[in-house]
Design a protein around this motif. Structure first.
Motif, PDB file in Angstrom:
ATOM      1  N   THR A 175       0.806  -1.227   0.000  1.00 55.81           N
ATOM      2  CA  THR A 175       0.000   0.000   0.000  1.00 55.81           C
ATOM      3  C   THR A 175       0.835   1.270   0.000  1.00 55.81           C
ATOM      4  N   ASP A 176       1.737   1.420   0.954  1.00 53.78           N
ATOM      5  CA  ASP A 176       2.470   2.682   1.085  1.00 53.78           C
ATOM      6  C   ASP A 176       3.384   2.938  -0.099  1.00 53.78           C
ATOM      7  N   HIS A 177       4.106   1.913  -0.556  1.00 52.34           N
ATOM      8  CA  HIS A 177       5.031   2.215  -1.654  1.00 52.34           C
ATOM      9  C   HIS A 177       4.321   2.367  -2.986  1.00 52.34           C
ATOM     10  N   VAL A 178       3.151   1.763  -3.142  1.00 55.95           N
ATOM     11  CA  VAL A 178       2.355   1.992  -4.353  1.00 55.95           C
ATOM     12  C   VAL A 178       1.889   3.446  -4.403  1.00 55.95           C
ATOM     13  N   ILE A 179       1.368   3.940  -3.280  1.00 57.25           N
ATOM     14  CA  ILE A 179       0.914   5.329  -3.236  1.00 57.25           C
ATOM     15  C   ILE A 179       2.070   6.284  -3.483  1.00 57.25           C
ATOM     16  N   ALA A 180       3.194   6.064  -2.817  1.00 58.40           N
ATOM     17  CA  ALA A 180       4.348   6.956  -2.964  1.00 58.40           C
ATOM     18  C   ALA A 180       4.836   7.001  -4.401  1.00 58.40           C
ATOM     19  N   GLU A 181       4.960   5.837  -5.024  1.00 56.88           N
ATOM     20  CA  GLU A 181       5.496   5.806  -6.392  1.00 56.88           C
ATOM     21  C   GLU A 181       4.549   6.466  -7.387  1.00 56.88           C
ATOM     22  N   THR A 204      -7.371   3.276   1.835  1.00 56.48           N
ATOM     23  CA  THR A 204      -8.200   2.312   1.115  1.00 56.48           C
ATOM     24  C   THR A 204      -8.692   2.910  -0.199  1.00 56.48           C
ATOM     25  N   ALA A 205      -9.183   4.144  -0.153  1.00 57.38           N
ATOM     26  CA  ALA A 205      -9.668   4.805  -1.359  1.00 57.38           C
ATOM     27  C   ALA A 205      -8.552   4.997  -2.383  1.00 57.38           C
ATOM     28  N   MET A 206      -7.376   5.380  -1.912  1.00 57.36           N
ATOM     29  CA  MET A 206      -6.246   5.555  -2.836  1.00 57.36           C
ATOM     30  C   MET A 206      -5.904   4.247  -3.534  1.00 57.36           C
ATOM     31  N   THR A 261     -14.093   4.793  -1.527  1.00 55.82           N
ATOM     32  CA  THR A 261     -14.445   4.440  -2.905  1.00 55.82           C
ATOM     33  C   THR A 261     -13.304   4.854  -3.815  1.00 55.82           C
ATOM     34  N   ALA A 262     -13.248   4.243  -4.994  1.00 53.90           N
ATOM     35  CA  ALA A 262     -12.221   4.616  -5.966  1.00 53.90           C
ATOM     36  C   ALA A 262     -12.387   6.063  -6.408  1.00 53.90           C
ATOM     37  N   GLU A 263     -13.630   6.531  -6.475  1.00 51.46           N
ATOM     38  CA  GLU A 263     -13.882   7.916  -6.873  1.00 51.46           C
ATOM     39  C   GLU A 263     -13.282   8.892  -5.863  1.00 51.46           C
ATOM     40  N   LYS A 264     -13.427   8.580  -4.590  1.00 52.85           N
ATOM     41  CA  LYS A 264     -12.798   9.414  -3.568  1.00 52.85           C
ATOM     42  C   LYS A 264     -11.281   9.317  -3.660  1.00 52.85           C
ATOM     43  N   GLY A 265     -10.789   8.123  -3.978  1.00 51.75           N
ATOM     44  CA  GLY A 265      -9.352   7.956  -4.149  1.00 51.75           C
ATOM     45  C   GLY A 265      -8.807   8.819  -5.264  1.00 51.75           C
TER      46      GLY A 265
END
Length: 264
Positions: free
Chosen positions: A39-45, A161-163, A220-224
């Motif tokens: 999760t964290d490294h996916v968001i960061a990248e 979660t949304a991200m 939700t994905a939309e919020k993400g």
């Protein structure tokens, strides 16, 4: 521009003209029963590469493992000792300075890395090698996070979660969102995190049986997508601000007068 995809001759023009690099840093650790350990490294990248592309700067490969010992009770969590993490990030950053980089933004998506990245930045600034600053995506858009979610949660909550629903939905277990909420802590305060003013826990499991906080069913994905776009805008603005500052203005101010030893 993603550094690792380039051949070395093709990087020459960038280093001749620019002095800024973006370094994504995350973790590989438990994020509850519903989210992947990436999760964290996916968001960061994703944030780092998107902002670097939009603004025309260089993005390095991602540091995927951070300081995560406070999640060690959960299967699969990886961690490095804080001194090793600090030394590694500092050494990696100094390698960039050999190519003319003198300002760096650590795009960080893991709270356990924050204080250590600040320490690395302090070391580099003291040596006048580079100005390196730690940037945390959710701290750049607090009003939007609060607007979208009633119970944010500091870890594995609806914002993360949304991200992930937006960035890597195939690895999100949407059928476990209620399980994540009901098996964790919706409110951190319900776990009595402080006793008589003292923080009385060290590990996530001390306050949450499944390691996460907040109401994940709010995601939700939309919020993400809203979060991602807003945070990317903030990061682009930071990169442009930092690039526009003279290097000397980013360094420590001189000692107040009279200067030490001036009367010797």
């Amino acid at each position: 521009m993603y550094l690792a995809d380039q051949a070395w001759p093709d990087l020459g023009s960038y280093f001749a003209e620019e002095s800024l690099a973006v370094v994504p840093i995350g973790s590989t650790e438990q994020h509850g029963p519903h989210l992947p350990e990436s999760t964290d490294h996916v968001i960061a990248e994703h944030l780092a590469r998107e902002a670097a592309d939009r603004a025309g700067y260089l993005c390095t490969p991602t540091v995927n493992v951070g300081v995560s010992m406070h999640h060690r009770q959960f299967h699969g969590t990886m961690s490095v000792d804080p001194p090793a993490f600090r030394d590694y990030v500092e050494s990696m950053t100094r390698s960039l300075t050999h190519h003319g980089i003198d300002r760096v933004v650590y795009v960080n998506a893991h709270g356990g890395n924050m204080q250590h990245l600040r320490e690395v930045g302090r070391r580099l600034r003291e040596d006048r090698v580079a100005f390196a600053v730690e940037w945390m995506w959710d701290e750049s858009i607090p009003d939007l996070v609060n607007e979208l979610f009633e119970h944010n949660g500091p870890h594995g909550g609806p914002k993360e979660t949304a991200m992930l629903q937006y960035l890597d939905g195939d690895n999100v277990h949407d059928d476990r969102l209620e399980q994540a909420r009901d098996g964790g802590r919706v409110n951190l305060e319900d776990g009595d995190p402080t006793i008589h003013g003292a923080r009385n826990y060290y590990d996530a499991i001390d306050n949450s049986p499944n390691g996460v906080f907040g109401d994940q069913t709010d995601a939700t994905a939309e919020k993400g997508e809203q979060l991602f776009e807003a945070a990317t805008e903030q990061l682009v603005a930071l990169l442009e601000w930092l690039d526009g500052k003279p290097f000397d203005d980013l360094m420590a101010a001189p000692h107040v007068d009279p200067q030490p030893g001036s009367r010797r």
